[in-house]
Design a protein around this motif. Structure first.
Motif, PDB file in Angstrom:
ATOM      1  N   ARG A 118       0.930  -1.050   0.058  1.00  0.00           N
ATOM      2  CA  ARG A 118       0.121   0.035   0.059  1.00  0.00           C
ATOM      3  C   ARG A 118       1.229   1.544  -0.022  1.00  0.00           C
ATOM      4  O   ARG A 118       2.043   0.760   0.696  1.00  0.00           O
ATOM      5  CB  ARG A 118      -0.735   0.228   1.152  1.00  0.00           C
ATOM      6  CG  ARG A 118      -2.080   0.991   1.635  1.00  0.00           C
ATOM      7  CD  ARG A 118      -2.658   0.472   2.798  1.00  0.00           C
ATOM      8  NE  ARG A 118      -2.373   1.300   3.452  1.00  0.00           N
ATOM      9  CZ  ARG A 118      -3.024   1.694   4.715  1.00  0.00           C
ATOM     10  NH1 ARG A 118      -4.250   1.240   4.821  1.00  0.00           N
ATOM     11  NH2 ARG A 118      -2.379   1.722   5.882  1.00  0.00           N
ATOM     12  N   PRO A 119       0.568   2.163  -0.633  1.00  0.00           N
ATOM     13  CA  PRO A 119      -0.866   2.644  -1.478  1.00  0.00           C
ATOM     14  C   PRO A 119      -0.668   2.199  -2.303  1.00  0.00           C
ATOM     15  O   PRO A 119       0.603   2.614  -3.482  1.00  0.00           O
ATOM     16  CB  PRO A 119      -0.436   4.475  -1.351  1.00  0.00           C
ATOM     17  CG  PRO A 119       0.662   4.472  -0.886  1.00  0.00           C
ATOM     18  CD  PRO A 119       1.581   3.046  -0.541  1.00  0.00           C
ATOM     19  N   GLN A 120      -1.238   1.833  -3.407  1.00  0.00           N
ATOM     20  CA  GLN A 120      -1.492   1.108  -5.164  1.00  0.00           C
ATOM     21  C   GLN A 120      -3.142   1.253  -5.231  1.00  0.00           C
ATOM     22  O   GLN A 120      -3.880   0.827  -4.595  1.00  0.00           O
ATOM     23  CB  GLN A 120      -0.940   0.395  -4.476  1.00  0.00           C
ATOM     24  CG  GLN A 120      -0.192  -0.168  -6.484  1.00  0.00           C
ATOM     25  CD  GLN A 120       0.721  -1.350  -6.658  1.00  0.00           C
ATOM     26  OE1 GLN A 120       0.253  -2.625  -6.253  1.00  0.00           O
ATOM     27  NE2 GLN A 120       1.636  -0.668  -6.989  1.00  0.00           N
ATOM     28  N   ARG A 121      -3.564   1.754  -6.894  1.00  0.00           N
ATOM     29  CA  ARG A 121      -4.316   1.626  -6.829  1.00  0.00           C
ATOM     30  C   ARG A 121      -4.053   0.211  -7.795  1.00  0.00           C
ATOM     31  O   ARG A 121      -2.981   0.171  -9.164  1.00  0.00           O
ATOM     32  CB  ARG A 121      -4.973   2.320  -7.660  1.00  0.00           C
ATOM     33  CG  ARG A 121      -5.476   3.770  -6.903  1.00  0.00           C
ATOM     34  CD  ARG A 121      -6.856   4.804  -7.421  1.00  0.00           C
ATOM     35  NE  ARG A 121      -7.618   3.792  -8.136  1.00  0.00           N
ATOM     36  CZ  ARG A 121      -8.603   4.315  -6.872  1.00  0.00           C
ATOM     37  NH1 ARG A 121      -8.140   4.281  -5.846  1.00  0.00           N
ATOM     38  NH2 ARG A 121      -9.592   3.468  -7.578  1.00  0.00           N
ATOM     39  N   LEU A 122      -5.407  -0.763  -8.233  1.00  0.00           N
ATOM     40  CA  LEU A 122      -5.471  -1.678  -9.407  1.00  0.00           C
ATOM     41  C   LEU A 122      -6.099  -1.995 -10.350  1.00  0.00           C
ATOM     42  O   LEU A 122      -8.253  -1.311  -9.647  1.00  0.00           O
ATOM     43  CB  LEU A 122      -5.161  -3.543  -8.279  1.00  0.00           C
ATOM     44  CG  LEU A 122      -4.023  -3.684  -7.277  1.00  0.00           C
ATOM     45  CD1 LEU A 122      -4.443  -4.140  -5.961  1.00  0.00           C
ATOM     46  CD2 LEU A 122      -2.728  -3.198  -8.386  1.00  0.00           C
TER      47      LEU A 122
END
Length: 105
Positions: free
Chosen positions: A65-69
């Motif tokens: 984290r932080p990450q958008r998938l």
């Protein structure tokens, strides 16, 4: 008793090739379907998650984290198929993703 059909031996000779071609098509179908599916993005809500090649499968990577998938499909048995920005594609537990936000009008 022997069969009188003369084309049978040619067909039998082609069976392994046809089976191999069928296996390739079947293996490529889920990946092609995942590429065509609309991509909703969701945030990763846990500090660390292991990406697997299949639900309950082998570990192929880790995300932090932080990450958008990109979510590539609907959850299957509490697992969801995702793609990270780096191109890593695999399965993570659905609970590792933040809840989807309601769309504003």
């Amino acid at each position: 008793m022997r069969a009188s059909w003369s084309g049978g031996s040619a067909l039998v000779a082609r069976v392994p090739a046809l089976l191999a071609l069928g296996a390739v098509v079947c293996a490529a179908a889920p990946a092609a379907e995942a590429r065509r599916a609309p991509r909703a993005t969701r945030a990763l809500c846990v500090d660390h998650v292991t990406v697997r090649d299949a639900p309950y499968g082998y570990a192929i990577g880790h995300l932090y984290r932080p990450q958008r998938l990109a979510v590539l499909g609907r959850p299957v048995d509490r697992w969801v198929l995702i793609r990270a920005r780096e191109g890593l594609m695999g399965w993570i537990p659905n609970g590792a993703l933040c809840p989807a936000q309601a769309r504003r009008r």
